[in-house]
Design a protein around this motif. Structure first.
Motif: not given
Length: 146
Positions: A38-40, A136-141
């Protein structure tokens, strides 16, 4: 020993249900290995990564809850498998999520050393798309150092 392990696990679930990072990780070893799709970052290695993951999760949830349905204790009393009925409410749209999960949890008798979450489904539908985009957004940031 098994009662001590049971208390560790119950306290961890209580901390997560209260959306209290400190309470949730209080019984975890510094070097904990946690896996939860469930987590990034589904694989979290060490308490700092677990704290980061929980902070992310708590930010997106109005409430989190777990009803422990069944316990299975290993012969050595140090590991348990816990079947839970999960009840979460997302901040986005107040969407209620009710689903079963199984957690396999290892301890050294004093602290949780590893935990793996298993769900009987893969991310699918609009929720799966939203989760994939959010990850994906979390990983990019929040890129991890390699």
């Amino acid at each position: 020993m098994a009662n001590d392990v049971r208390t560790l696990v119950e306290n961890m679930f209580a901390g997560v249900s209260a959306k209290d990072v400190d309470a949730a990780v209080a019984g975890m070893a510094d070097g904990i290995q946690l896996f939860d799709p469930h987590y990034p970052y589904s694989s979290m290695n060490g308490i700092a990564e677990v704290r980061e993951g929980l902070t992310w999760a708590f930010g997106g949830m109005k409430s989190m809850g777990f009803d422990i349905d069944r316990w299975f204790t290993a012969d050595d009393g140090l590991s348990v498998t816990v079947e839970v009925s999960t009840h979460h409410v997302l901040n986005a749209g107040n969407r209620r999520l009710d689903f079963p999960q199984v957690f396999v949890i290892d301890t050294d008798g004093n602290q949780i050393t590893s935990m793996r979450a298993y769900e009987p489904y893969g991310p699918h539908g609009i929720t799966g798309i939203g989760l994939a985009v959010g990850h994906r957004l979390y990983r990019l940031r929040h890129r991890r150092k390699r």
